[in-house]
Scaffold this motif. Structure first.
Motif, PDB file in Angstrom:
ATOM      1  N   PHE A  58      42.610  33.515  35.069  1.00 39.89           N
ATOM      2  CA  PHE A  58      40.610  34.114  35.014  1.00 39.89           C
ATOM      3  C   PHE A  58      39.944  33.679  35.095  1.00 39.89           C
ATOM      4  CE2 PHE A  58      37.070  36.573  34.612  1.00 39.89           C
ATOM      5  CZ  PHE A  58      37.789  37.450  35.734  1.00 39.89           C
ATOM      6  N   TYR A  59      39.922  32.315  34.071  1.00 46.16           N
ATOM      7  CA  TYR A  59      39.607  31.109  34.259  1.00 46.16           C
ATOM      8  C   TYR A  59      39.354  30.096  35.288  1.00 46.16           C
ATOM      9  CZ  TYR A  59      36.682  34.826  30.783  1.00 46.16           C
ATOM     10  OH  TYR A  59      35.487  35.865  30.610  1.00 46.16           O
ATOM     11  N   LEU A  60      40.770  29.533  35.050  1.00 45.71           N
ATOM     12  CA  LEU A  60      41.042  28.832  35.902  1.00 45.71           C
ATOM     13  C   LEU A  60      41.120  29.006  37.440  1.00 45.71           C
ATOM     14  CD1 LEU A  60      44.375  27.175  33.809  1.00 45.71           C
ATOM     15  CD2 LEU A  60      41.586  26.283  33.609  1.00 45.71           C
ATOM     16  N   ASN A  61      41.298  30.157  37.758  1.00 47.12           N
ATOM     17  CA  ASN A  61      40.769  30.418  39.322  1.00 47.12           C
ATOM     18  C   ASN A  61      40.061  30.042  39.741  1.00 47.12           C
ATOM     19  OD1 ASN A  61      42.406  31.370  41.179  1.00 47.12           O
ATOM     20  ND2 ASN A  61      41.873  33.060  40.299  1.00 47.12           N
ATOM     21  N   GLY A  62      38.560  29.784  38.225  1.00 52.06           N
ATOM     22  CA  GLY A  62      37.297  29.210  39.058  1.00 52.06           C
ATOM     23  C   GLY A  62      36.084  29.946  39.105  1.00 52.06           C
ATOM     24  N   ARG A  63      34.854  29.372  39.817  1.00 47.36           N
ATOM     25  CA  ARG A  63      34.073  30.857  39.201  1.00 47.36           C
ATOM     26  C   ARG A  63      33.909  32.078  40.483  1.00 47.36           C
ATOM     27  NH1 ARG A  63      32.286  25.481  39.562  1.00 47.36           N
ATOM     28  NH2 ARG A  63      30.898  24.858  37.914  1.00 47.36           N
ATOM     29  N   GLN A  64      33.284  32.854  39.972  1.00 48.70           N
ATOM     30  CA  GLN A  64      34.294  33.940  40.650  1.00 48.70           C
ATOM     31  C   GLN A  64      32.901  34.551  42.154  1.00 48.70           C
ATOM     32  OE1 GLN A  64      33.800  34.634  37.180  1.00 48.70           O
ATOM     33  NE2 GLN A  64      35.362  34.343  36.745  1.00 48.70           N
ATOM     34  N   LYS A 106      44.417  25.620  49.430  1.00 45.88           N
ATOM     35  CA  LYS A 106      45.187  26.613  48.756  1.00 45.88           C
ATOM     36  C   LYS A 106      46.154  25.677  48.059  1.00 45.88           C
ATOM     37  CE  LYS A 106      43.871  29.671  52.084  1.00 45.88           C
ATOM     38  NZ  LYS A 106      44.563  30.977  53.311  1.00 45.88           N
ATOM     39  N   VAL A 107      46.329  25.788  46.540  1.00 47.58           N
ATOM     40  CA  VAL A 107      47.145  25.205  45.754  1.00 47.58           C
ATOM     41  C   VAL A 107      47.494  26.499  44.728  1.00 47.58           C
ATOM     42  CG1 VAL A 107      47.867  23.979  43.459  1.00 47.58           C
ATOM     43  CG2 VAL A 107      46.407  23.550  45.692  1.00 47.58           C
ATOM     44  N   PHE A 108      48.985  27.655  45.093  1.00 42.71           N
ATOM     45  CA  PHE A 108      49.074  28.778  44.364  1.00 42.71           C
ATOM     46  C   PHE A 108      47.823  29.525  44.642  1.00 42.71           C
ATOM     47  CE2 PHE A 108      51.215  25.144  41.801  1.00 42.71           C
ATOM     48  CZ  PHE A 108      52.249  25.028  42.586  1.00 42.71           C
ATOM     49  N   PHE A 109      47.268  30.273  43.027  1.00 45.36           N
ATOM     50  CA  PHE A 109      46.693  31.587  43.825  1.00 45.36           C
ATOM     51  C   PHE A 109      45.001  30.731  43.479  1.00 45.36           C
ATOM     52  CE2 PHE A 109      47.571  30.225  39.267  1.00 45.36           C
ATOM     53  CZ  PHE A 109      46.868  30.335  38.813  1.00 45.36           C
ATOM     54  N   MET A 110      45.015  29.382  43.693  1.00 43.90           N
ATOM     55  CA  MET A 110      43.779  28.715  43.638  1.00 43.90           C
ATOM     56  C   MET A 110      43.204  28.562  45.396  1.00 43.90           C
ATOM     57  SD  MET A 110      43.610  26.611  40.099  1.00 43.90           S
ATOM     58  CE  MET A 110      44.068  25.832  40.452  1.00 43.90           C
ATOM     59  N   LYS A 111      41.950  28.330  45.337  1.00 43.85           N
ATOM     60  CA  LYS A 111      40.945  28.474  46.560  1.00 43.85           C
ATOM     61  C   LYS A 111      40.267  27.192  46.624  1.00 43.85           C
ATOM     62  CE  LYS A 111      42.000  32.088  48.433  1.00 43.85           C
ATOM     63  NZ  LYS A 111      41.834  33.546  49.284  1.00 43.85           N
TER      64      LYS A 111
END
Length: 160
Positions: A58-64, A106-111
């Motif tokens: 959840f947190y590695l995905n970035g700022r929400q 886009k890398v896996f689930f991160m943008k």
């Protein structure tokens, strides 16, 4: 054009609280398993590992929360976390004519959104924003708006 997912703040806060509660419950169940029950064996570590992995994801995905405003003569970008003390919020505002290019990675689930702008002394600056929590429609609208600004800037530089 204005783009914001600020209305989803309560959803992200709820997910954050739920994940922390799962971690607390898993930790309690782990200690109860180790001291009293002893049914699971070594698999009891999963009671802590799975919620911890989800929190890290959840947190590695970035700022929400991401906000973008292109109305007027300036572009304004804001990127912040649901929990304010976790990461420093980003806020940048600059004239539209300074935007040189942008790229969405886009890398896996991160943008991630990388913006290249011109600065004084003919140098360039790269700004990075985390946009993993934008929907496909929001991402498409953001790309269209930024493409429009880049195209306008290229046409103006050719006419000079």
């Amino acid at each position: 054009m204005r783009l914001s997912n600020r209305n989803k703040t309560s959803v992200y806060s709820f997910i954050n609280t739920l994940l922390i509660m799962f971690l607390a419950a898993g930790t309690g169940a782990y200690f109860l398993e180790e001291s009293r029950i002893k049914i699971l064996g070594k698999e009891s570590l999963l009671l802590i590992a799975v919620p911890l992995f989800l929190i890290l994801l959840f947190y590695l995905n970035g700022r929400q929360i991401f906000e973008y405003d292109s109305e007027g003569e300036a572009l304004h970008f804001r990127n912040r976390n649901v929990i304010p003390f976790l990461q420093k919020p980003l806020s940048d505002e600059f004239p539209k004519y300074k935007l040189l290019k942008f790229e969405v990675i886009k890398v896996f689930f991160m943008k991630r959104l990388y913006i290249t702008i011109s600065s004084k002394n003919n140098r360039t600056i790269m700004l990075k924003y985390e946009i993993s929590y934008l929907t496909k429609k929001e991402l498409t609208d953001l790309r269209l708006s930024l493409n429009k600004v880049v195209k306008t800037n290229k046409e103006k530089s050719v006419n000079r």
